[in-house]
Write an enzyme that holds these catalytic residues in place. Structure first.
Site, PDB file in Angstrom:
ATOM      1  N   TYR A 138       0.859  -1.187   0.000  1.00  0.00           N
ATOM      2  CA  TYR A 138       0.000   0.000   0.000  1.00  0.00           C
ATOM      3  C   TYR A 138       0.897   1.239   0.000  1.00  0.00           C
ATOM      4  O   TYR A 138       1.449   1.621   1.020  1.00  0.00           O
ATOM      5  CB  TYR A 138      -0.903  -0.035   1.234  1.00  0.00           C
ATOM      6  CG  TYR A 138      -1.901   1.096   1.395  1.00  0.00           C
ATOM      7  CD1 TYR A 138      -2.041   2.098   0.451  1.00  0.00           C
ATOM      8  CD2 TYR A 138      -2.725   1.138   2.518  1.00  0.00           C
ATOM      9  CE1 TYR A 138      -2.961   3.112   0.616  1.00  0.00           C
ATOM     10  CE2 TYR A 138      -3.650   2.147   2.696  1.00  0.00           C
ATOM     11  CZ  TYR A 138      -3.761   3.140   1.748  1.00  0.00           C
ATOM     12  OH  TYR A 138      -4.666   4.161   1.920  1.00  0.00           O
ATOM     13  N   LYS A 168      -1.297  -1.029  -4.162  1.00  0.00           N
ATOM     14  CA  LYS A 168      -2.369  -0.033  -4.070  1.00  0.00           C
ATOM     15  C   LYS A 168      -1.657   1.298  -4.155  1.00  0.00           C
ATOM     16  O   LYS A 168      -0.982   1.719  -3.218  1.00  0.00           O
ATOM     17  CB  LYS A 168      -3.142  -0.158  -2.766  1.00  0.00           C
ATOM     18  CG  LYS A 168      -4.260   0.881  -2.619  1.00  0.00           C
ATOM     19  CD  LYS A 168      -4.967   0.732  -1.268  1.00  0.00           C
ATOM     20  CE  LYS A 168      -6.173   1.647  -1.138  1.00  0.00           C
ATOM     21  NZ  LYS A 168      -5.850   3.064  -1.064  1.00  0.00           N
TER      22      LYS A 168
END
Length: 304
Positions: A138, A168
């Site tokens: 992330y 992400k």
């Protein structure tokens, strides 16, 4: 989960009761609503879900509730990032044990990551605790403070992290996002994370996106994707403009607390955000409602 992410993944909210205690009961109805609105996946306990404001036990309970509510209909990604790698590994192993479809993690943020090698080592620790699940790093430098070159990370991390599936990507550098997408002939699943720039990401090659405002306006973004794929750029730009205006209105207030108030307007009682995020006053809630009703995107959903 072996397929790449396509379409909209809702970064889900975490419900609390009036006393601020975790209350997972509203999750079932919320998941039904999200799936009906066109959501193709759920991203749990991220920034939107206040993962960093929850205890490890609470994060486990939230993950279990979303996995059970999804019941295999859409993939569930569990965000397990933590300043304690020990706790992150516990969360990752738990996610695998309950049947989550993928694990994701931010990097530690109190003691900053200073090198690509350090980031790879930390993410290897976490990903290895759930070896049977795809792992998505992330990337959200505005919150983690990480200045590591994310393209360099991807180039070098694949050998050390066998289950590294992708990113992400929550930043605004479309040129960097494109590099990540194209690296090694598209080896990695790189998922866009900035709702107000989705159209630019689509033009750059995005196939999937994870975001907060998909909880309340998934049909708008779905129409944007359809218009883009049909080559109707005028409509796509108009829809993106509506998204930008909606986010501008929400951004006048503490963003996630405002989003939880919108969920309440839509009939979902998720409480408010935990400190240090501030709650809205009654006057701010009234102003938020007034401003949102004036927007075409939400006028039909939120009655005056």
């Amino acid at each position: 989960m072996t397929d790449r992410i396509h379409g909209l993944v809702a970064a889900t909210y975490t419900p609390f009761d009036a006393s601020g205690r975790l209350e997972v009961t509203p999750i079932d109805a919320m998941v039904e609503y999200l799936i009906a609105s066109g959501i193709r996946g759920l991203y749990v306990c991220g920034s939107t879900g206040e993962g960093m404001s929850l205890s490890t036990d609470e994060r486990c309970r939230v993950a279990e509730a979303y996995v059970q509510a999804a019941a295999g209909r859409v993939p569930v990604f569990v965000q397990v990032g933590h300043n304690s790698l020990t706790d992150a590994k516990i969360l990752a192993a738990h996610a695998e044990s309950i049947g989550a479809d993928a694990v994701s993690a931010t990097c530690p943020s109190y003691f900053k990551i200073a090198s690509t090698e350090g980031l790879i080592e930390c993410m290897h620790e976490i990903a290895s605790a759930a070896p049977g699940l795809p792992f998505y790093y992330y990337h959200i430098p505005v919150l983690t403070g990480s200045t590591v070159d994310i393209v360099d990370f991807l180039r070098r991390a694949g050998q050390a992290i066998p289950n590294l599936a992708g990113l992400k990507y929550t930043d605004t550098k479309l040129h960097e996002f494109q590099q990540c997408l194209e690296l090694e002939n598209g080896r990695y699943d790189v998922v866009w994370g900035c709702d107000e720039m989705m159209l630019g990401a689509l033009a750059t090659g995005s196939r999937g996106a994870i975001g907060s405002t998909y909880n309340i306006a998934a049909p708008l973004y779905g129409r944007m994707i359809t218009a883009f794929e049909a080559g109707d750029m005028q409509t796509a730009r108009q829809l993106q403009s509506q998204s930008i205006e909606m986010i501008r209105v929400l951004g006048q207030f503490p963003f996630h607390s405002a989003m939880k108030e919108v969920l309440r307007m839509l009939g979902f009682e998720f409480g408010t955000c935990r400190l240090p995020q501030q709650s809205l006053t009654s006057n701010e809630v009234a102003k938020l409602r007034e401003d949102l009703v004036q927007l075409d995107v939400l006028a039909e959903l939120i009655a005056p």
